[in-house]
Design an enzyme around this catalytic site. Sequence first.
Site, PDB file in Angstrom:
ATOM      1  N   ASP A  25      49.898  38.166  75.789  1.00  0.00           N
ATOM      2  CA  ASP A  25      48.501  37.967  76.191  1.00  0.00           C
ATOM      3  C   ASP A  25      48.391  37.685  77.686  1.00  0.00           C
ATOM      4  OD1 ASP A  25      45.611  37.509  75.630  1.00  0.00           O
ATOM      5  OD2 ASP A  25      46.125  35.529  76.387  1.00  0.00           O
ATOM      6  N   LYS A  60      46.522  32.868  70.751  1.00  0.00           N
ATOM      7  CA  LYS A  60      46.880  31.580  71.370  1.00  0.00           C
ATOM      8  C   LYS A  60      46.572  30.422  70.420  1.00  0.00           C
ATOM      9  CE  LYS A  60      44.585  33.102  74.879  1.00  0.00           C
ATOM     10  NZ  LYS A  60      43.932  33.593  76.064  1.00  0.00           N
ATOM     11  N   ARG A  84      43.714  43.395  81.825  1.00  0.00           N
ATOM     12  CA  ARG A  84      42.312  43.616  81.435  1.00  0.00           C
ATOM     13  C   ARG A  84      41.381  43.136  82.538  1.00  0.00           C
ATOM     14  NH1 ARG A  84      41.783  40.266  76.434  1.00  0.00           N
ATOM     15  NH2 ARG A  84      39.608  40.905  76.503  1.00  0.00           N
ATOM     16  N   SER A 127      43.071  38.146  71.591  1.00  0.00           N
ATOM     17  CA  SER A 127      43.607  37.351  72.697  1.00  0.00           C
ATOM     18  C   SER A 127      43.424  35.851  72.415  1.00  0.00           C
ATOM     19  CB  SER A 127      42.878  37.758  73.991  1.00  0.00           C
ATOM     20  OG  SER A 127      43.011  36.798  74.988  1.00  0.00           O
ATOM     21  N   HIS A 146      37.396  25.980  71.019  1.00  0.00           N
ATOM     22  CA  HIS A 146      37.544  26.971  72.092  1.00  0.00           C
ATOM     23  C   HIS A 146      36.174  27.550  72.419  1.00  0.00           C
ATOM     24  CE1 HIS A 146      39.987  29.711  74.515  1.00  0.00           C
ATOM     25  NE2 HIS A 146      38.982  30.551  74.316  1.00  0.00           N
TER      26      HIS A 146
HETATM   27  N1  URA Z   1      39.369  34.233  76.752  1.00  0.00           N
HETATM   28  C1  URA Z   1      40.593  34.647  76.342  1.00  0.00           C
HETATM   29  O1  URA Z   1      41.512  33.846  76.183  1.00  0.00           O
HETATM   30  N2  URA Z   1      40.774  35.955  76.114  1.00  0.00           N
HETATM   31  C2  URA Z   1      39.783  36.876  76.255  1.00  0.00           C
HETATM   32  O2  URA Z   1      40.019  38.036  76.012  1.00  0.00           O
HETATM   33  C3  URA Z   1      38.512  36.421  76.689  1.00  0.00           C
HETATM   34  C4  URA Z   1      38.325  35.083  76.929  1.00  0.00           C
END
Ligand code: URA
Length: 445
Positions: free
Chosen positions: A161, A187, A168, A183, A82
């Site tokens: 999220d 995931k 956000r 966040s 990621h």
């Molecule tokens: N990517 C995400 O999935 N969440 C965040 O808060 C920032 C970048």
Amino acid sequence: MIVPRLIERKRDGGRLEPAEIRELIQGYTAGEVPDYQMASLLMAIYFKGLDRPEMNVLMEAMLESGEKLDFSRLPLQRVDKHSTGGVGDKTSLILAPLIASLNVAVPMMSGRGLGHTGGTLDKLESIPGFRTRLSLAETERQVAKIGCAMIGQTDEIVPADRRLYALRDATATVEVIPLIAASIMSKKISESLTGLVLDIKRGSGSFLPRLEDELELARAMIDLGANHSCPVVALLTAMDRPLGEACGNALEIIEAVDVLKGSGPADLIEVTMALGAEMLVLAEITSTREDARAMMDDAIASGRALTKFEEIVKAQGGDARVVRNPTLLAKAPHCANFEAKRGGVIQSVEPRAVGYGVIRLGGGRTTMEETVDHAVGFVIKAKPGQRVEKGQPLATIHARTADGIEIGRSALDEAIRIGDESVSLLPLVSHRVTARGVEVLSVSA
Ligand code: URA
């Protein structure tokens, strides 16, 4: 639960209790806590932060809002990568098939473009027919069959999220380390991974441009992973210039395919291989990064990685012919060179200006409802530190209209600065962070 009392306490620097955080996230996901209260609380968190126990409970509460992928019968290690977001960053497009071709399952969940950064899902959708919205059951079946699925978040996965992130984004509360960590990790943990590699971007084009914040984000995500049996390794990589040459959706697919065929820009290959080596070591395919590198070179040279990409594209409904023949991808009707206005040394290729330039060409979104023009973007050959002559072509602009070419020119005018000074750049891969601590890999480019 009286939400204004929680907002007040956080505003004044107090702590939220685990039961309060759980109730709050449940209530917000169910639509019982209104956006205006949650937005106020997020702003209080922006200023006062969350400590590690608060962040951990938040992550768990978000995770519990949805379902998890079930790989209990899959006899393979499951590793994902990621990135915190960059410009020209197409490493996911290369790593998913490359690592899956080496007997590691890669259930890869990616996002769309955010701010000035590009998104893997938008890039994949430039392949005609490619579906990124797979259900959990489809994802599980595809990973069991071909070792990889490249998907977006759905309503089944961490719905808390989805809602929180949109809020956000709309309330300037994205750049908060514990919120970013919770966040992303909610995931990732929902993918039932056995390991995760993080690419934390550094420099002017990243969301957190200060080194201490990047290291703190890495440590926060490593801690969250450790609490859920998911070892995490983070590399800090340069985003003070775009990665590779192509910036724009279909153009990036072409460059990723080039790397899978054994060519492509050196900086992109270096970062991709560094991340891939960590993925293979985490998956226990080999114990050294040198060995891992040799295995990846072989998977590319033998054509196995490219074949795996074809399998993924086909499995997700895409036109797999584009993998062998990328000219089948959408092409922008207008194309023009961008030349150096003077001789000298390239001082900067500013990722934010390039990323916003792609958006202004139509290759990204300014609202979630907008559609993306997959064909447009830039191919920027110029790199900071390079000496150039007046009139030398530095980049190609790919635009939908003749006006678009002018928009592209003004974006590159802003992004590419030429001067006479020598230039110092961030190292492509500078730090490696694990549960054991921080290793400095390189201090200069
Ligand atoms: N990517 C995400 O999935 N969440 C965040 O808060 C920032 C970048």
